[in-house]
Write an enzyme that holds these catalytic residues in place. Structure first.
Site, PDB file in Angstrom:
ATOM      1  N   GLY A   1      46.123 113.385  46.826  1.00  0.00           N
ATOM      2  CA  GLY A   1      46.544 113.883  48.146  1.00  0.00           C
ATOM      3  C   GLY A   1      45.524 114.769  48.836  1.00  0.00           C
ATOM      4  O   GLY A   1      45.856 115.453  49.797  1.00  0.00           O
TER       5      GLY A   1
ATOM      6  N   ASP B   1      46.869 118.369  53.286  1.00  0.00           N
ATOM      7  CA  ASP B   1      47.087 117.415  52.201  1.00  0.00           C
ATOM      8  C   ASP B   1      47.907 116.212  52.637  1.00  0.00           C
ATOM      9  O   ASP B   1      48.803 116.315  53.472  1.00  0.00           O
ATOM     10  CB  ASP B   1      47.818 118.105  51.038  1.00  0.00           C
ATOM     11  CG  ASP B   1      46.984 119.169  50.343  1.00  0.00           C
ATOM     12  OD1 ASP B   1      45.791 119.295  50.669  1.00  0.00           O
ATOM     13  OD2 ASP B   1      47.526 119.859  49.465  1.00  0.00           O
TER      14      ASP B   1
ATOM     15  N   PRO C   1      37.269 128.079  42.230  1.00  0.00           N
ATOM     16  CA  PRO C   1      38.557 128.568  41.734  1.00  0.00           C
ATOM     17  C   PRO C   1      39.469 127.417  41.337  1.00  0.00           C
ATOM     18  O   PRO C   1      39.416 126.328  41.926  1.00  0.00           O
ATOM     19  CB  PRO C   1      39.159 129.309  42.944  1.00  0.00           C
ATOM     20  CG  PRO C   1      38.048 129.466  43.925  1.00  0.00           C
ATOM     21  CD  PRO C   1      37.108 128.323  43.665  1.00  0.00           C
TER      22      PRO C   1
ATOM     23  N   TYR D   1      39.968 117.475  51.443  1.00  0.00           N
ATOM     24  CA  TYR D   1      39.657 118.785  50.844  1.00  0.00           C
ATOM     25  C   TYR D   1      38.682 118.628  49.673  1.00  0.00           C
ATOM     26  O   TYR D   1      37.709 119.381  49.551  1.00  0.00           O
ATOM     27  CB  TYR D   1      40.963 119.416  50.382  1.00  0.00           C
ATOM     28  CG  TYR D   1      40.879 120.827  49.876  1.00  0.00           C
ATOM     29  CD1 TYR D   1      40.997 121.910  50.739  1.00  0.00           C
ATOM     30  CD2 TYR D   1      40.723 121.094  48.516  1.00  0.00           C
ATOM     31  CE1 TYR D   1      40.956 123.222  50.264  1.00  0.00           C
ATOM     32  CE2 TYR D   1      40.683 122.395  48.033  1.00  0.00           C
ATOM     33  CZ  TYR D   1      40.801 123.449  48.915  1.00  0.00           C
ATOM     34  OH  TYR D   1      40.762 124.743  48.433  1.00  0.00           O
TER      35      TYR D   1
HETATM   36  N1  CAA Z   1      49.326 116.693  40.051  1.00  0.00           N
HETATM   37  C1  CAA Z   1      50.204 115.932  39.372  1.00  0.00           C
HETATM   38  N2  CAA Z   1      51.095 115.116  39.976  1.00  0.00           N
HETATM   39  C2  CAA Z   1      51.116 115.076  41.319  1.00  0.00           C
HETATM   40  C3  CAA Z   1      50.236 115.842  42.087  1.00  0.00           C
HETATM   41  C4  CAA Z   1      49.336 116.665  41.402  1.00  0.00           C
HETATM   42  N3  CAA Z   1      48.475 117.427  42.046  1.00  0.00           N
HETATM   43  N4  CAA Z   1      50.472 115.614  43.379  1.00  0.00           N
HETATM   44  C5  CAA Z   1      51.478 114.723  43.450  1.00  0.00           C
HETATM   45  N5  CAA Z   1      51.864 114.402  42.196  1.00  0.00           N
HETATM   46  C6  CAA Z   1      52.927 113.480  41.839  1.00  0.00           C
HETATM   47  C7  CAA Z   1      54.300 113.963  42.325  1.00  0.00           C
HETATM   48  O1  CAA Z   1      54.874 114.902  41.445  1.00  0.00           O
HETATM   49  C8  CAA Z   1      55.054 112.666  42.369  1.00  0.00           C
HETATM   50  O2  CAA Z   1      55.397 112.257  41.050  1.00  0.00           O
HETATM   51  P1  CAA Z   1      56.890 111.766  40.659  1.00  0.00           P
HETATM   52  O3  CAA Z   1      57.092 110.545  41.520  1.00  0.00           O
HETATM   53  O4  CAA Z   1      56.813 111.504  39.194  1.00  0.00           O
HETATM   54  O5  CAA Z   1      57.778 112.903  41.018  1.00  0.00           O
HETATM   55  C9  CAA Z   1      53.999 111.666  42.887  1.00  0.00           C
HETATM   56  O6  CAA Z   1      52.743 112.253  42.537  1.00  0.00           O
HETATM   57  C10 CAA Z   1      54.067 111.452  44.394  1.00  0.00           C
HETATM   58  O7  CAA Z   1      54.013 112.743  45.030  1.00  0.00           O
HETATM   59  P2  CAA Z   1      54.924 113.095  46.292  1.00  0.00           P
HETATM   60  O8  CAA Z   1      56.304 112.558  46.105  1.00  0.00           O
HETATM   61  O9  CAA Z   1      54.781 114.558  46.547  1.00  0.00           O
HETATM   62  O10 CAA Z   1      54.211 112.244  47.438  1.00  0.00           O
HETATM   63  P3  CAA Z   1      54.213 112.537  48.979  1.00  0.00           P
HETATM   64  O11 CAA Z   1      53.514 111.397  49.608  1.00  0.00           O
HETATM   65  O12 CAA Z   1      55.536 112.978  49.448  1.00  0.00           O
HETATM   66  O13 CAA Z   1      53.285 113.855  49.112  1.00  0.00           O
HETATM   67  C11 CAA Z   1      51.313 115.169  48.815  1.00  0.00           C
HETATM   68  C12 CAA Z   1      51.928 113.767  48.789  1.00  0.00           C
HETATM   69  C13 CAA Z   1      51.444 115.769  50.236  1.00  0.00           C
HETATM   70  C14 CAA Z   1      49.863 115.005  48.453  1.00  0.00           C
HETATM   71  C15 CAA Z   1      52.060 116.078  47.830  1.00  0.00           C
HETATM   72  O14 CAA Z   1      52.174 115.433  46.577  1.00  0.00           O
HETATM   73  C16 CAA Z   1      51.295 117.362  47.597  1.00  0.00           C
HETATM   74  O15 CAA Z   1      51.327 118.279  48.417  1.00  0.00           O
HETATM   75  N6  CAA Z   1      50.609 117.447  46.447  1.00  0.00           N
HETATM   76  C17 CAA Z   1      49.825 118.629  46.096  1.00  0.00           C
HETATM   77  C18 CAA Z   1      48.383 118.406  46.393  1.00  0.00           C
HETATM   78  C19 CAA Z   1      47.626 119.589  45.876  1.00  0.00           C
HETATM   79  O16 CAA Z   1      47.511 119.814  44.674  1.00  0.00           O
HETATM   80  N7  CAA Z   1      47.082 120.409  46.774  1.00  0.00           N
HETATM   81  C20 CAA Z   1      46.401 121.595  46.367  1.00  0.00           C
HETATM   82  C21 CAA Z   1      46.618 122.651  47.426  1.00  0.00           C
HETATM   83  S1  CAA Z   1      46.011 124.237  46.883  1.00  0.00           S
HETATM   84  C22 CAA Z   1      44.357 124.062  46.960  1.00  0.00           C
HETATM   85  O17 CAA Z   1      43.811 123.098  47.380  1.00  0.00           O
HETATM   86  C23 CAA Z   1      43.571 125.246  46.471  1.00  0.00           C
HETATM   87  C24 CAA Z   1      42.570 124.856  45.485  1.00  0.00           C
HETATM   88  O18 CAA Z   1      41.385 124.818  45.799  1.00  0.00           O
HETATM   89  C25 CAA Z   1      42.975 124.601  44.100  1.00  0.00           C
END
Ligand code: CAA
Length: 240
Positions: free
Chosen positions: A143, A88, A177, A147
């Site tokens: 992010g 991510d 999922p 994926y």
């Molecule tokens: N939903 C809602 N808000 C989100 C979000 C999401 N999925 N992802 C990020 N945000 C928000 C953060 O909370 C943050 O908001 P605030 O400024 O209000 O706090 C803003 O967006 C910026 O996010 P970061 O500060 O985290 O930004 P970053 O550049 O440091 O990191 C990132 C970016 C690496 C993408 C990180 O946000 C992250 O890991 N996000 C999760 C992504 C995700 O959902 N991955 C799913 C993995 S599980 C999977 O994929 C299985 C499946 O099939 C479901």
């Protein structure tokens, strides 16, 4: 003789639940895994399911791995393409390698496994292919351009292969999922995960067993008329 199923990424997380559920239903199950030998050994010892090491993103390795499974356990009649990784990051930070690896493993893995096993299924006129997609392939996710694209690709792949298998007794379906309680989801930063869970109407993460149950449903003898479909199991987070 019982039917033989291969579950990719089968020694941990959702794959592990799929393996044990299929095993409990009487299938002969092989779990493939790529890296974590220790987890695979523990899994095989505990559940009595053989594990085989190969990289699903490597075409030749899939051909050889599936050949080995069929020699040792019997012809492969069920493939569950579950193996997947996340790398991510927002687009402006994502490296070409993060893009390539996710496409190679998550989407390329489905192609490689189908290439290895579909010809035998066609000959025997029976097969089940279940591809694990994702809510994030249906709806997109901040992010996750890599994926989401790979998982979205899985949904297209499923519908195309379903058409090719329909007349030869091979079904091909996907499960999408939502957020499931696994190591992959646990790696999401906690404040972000809290926001995500708040968007799930059922109010909790899913359990791996809840995905496995859907896989077993699609693999059943009685499921021969279900093909090209996507079963969304996401606690109501995205109604597609
Ligand atoms: N939903 C809602 N808000 C989100 C979000 C999401 N999925 N992802 C990020 N945000 C928000 C953060 O909370 C943050 O908001 P605030 O400024 O209000 O706090 C803003 O967006 C910026 O996010 P970061 O500060 O985290 O930004 P970053 O550049 O440091 O990191 C990132 C970016 C690496 C993408 C990180 O946000 C992250 O890991 N996000 C999760 C992504 C995700 O959902 N991955 C799913 C993995 S599980 C999977 O994929 C299985 C499946 O099939 C479901």
């Amino acid at each position: 003789m019982t039917r033989v199923a291969i579950v990719t990424g089968g020694t941990r997380g959702i794959g592990k639940a799929i393996c044990t559920t299929l095993r409990d239903k009487g299938y002969t199950v092989a779990a493939s895994y790529a890296g974590n030998d220790e987890a695979a050994r523990r899994f095989s010892d505990e559940f009595g399911v053989r594990s085989f090491k190969w990289d699903v993103g490597d075409h030749q390795a899939c051909l050889e791995g599936c050949q080995l499974v069929s020699e040792e356990l019997g012809p492969v009649e069920i493939v569950v393409n579950n193996a997947g990784i996340t790398r991510d990051g927002t687009l402006h930070r994502m490296s070409v390698d993060d893009w390539d690896e996710v496409m190679r493993i998550n989407l390329g893995g489905c192609f490689n496994m189908a290439k290895a096993c579909f010809p035998g299924m066609r000959e025997r006129k029976w097969g089940r292919i279940v591809n694990i997609g994702s809510i994030n392939g249906q709806a997109g996710q901040y992010g996750q351009v890599n994926y989401a694209a790979a998982k979205s690709g899985i949904h297209g792949f499923t519908k195309a292969l379903a058409q090719e298998g329909a007349r030869v007794g091979v079904t091909c379906n996907a499960i999408a999922p939502g957020y499931i309680d696994t190591d992959m989801v646990a790696a999401v930063p906690e404040p972000v995960l809290e926001k995500i869970v708040a968007q799930i109407p059922v109010g909790r993460l899913g359990q791996a067993s809840e995905i496995a149950r859907g896989v077993a449903f699609l693999c059943a003898e009685e499921a021969g008329f279900i093909t090209g479909s996507t079963l969304s199991i996401n606690g109501g987070q995205h109604m597609y």
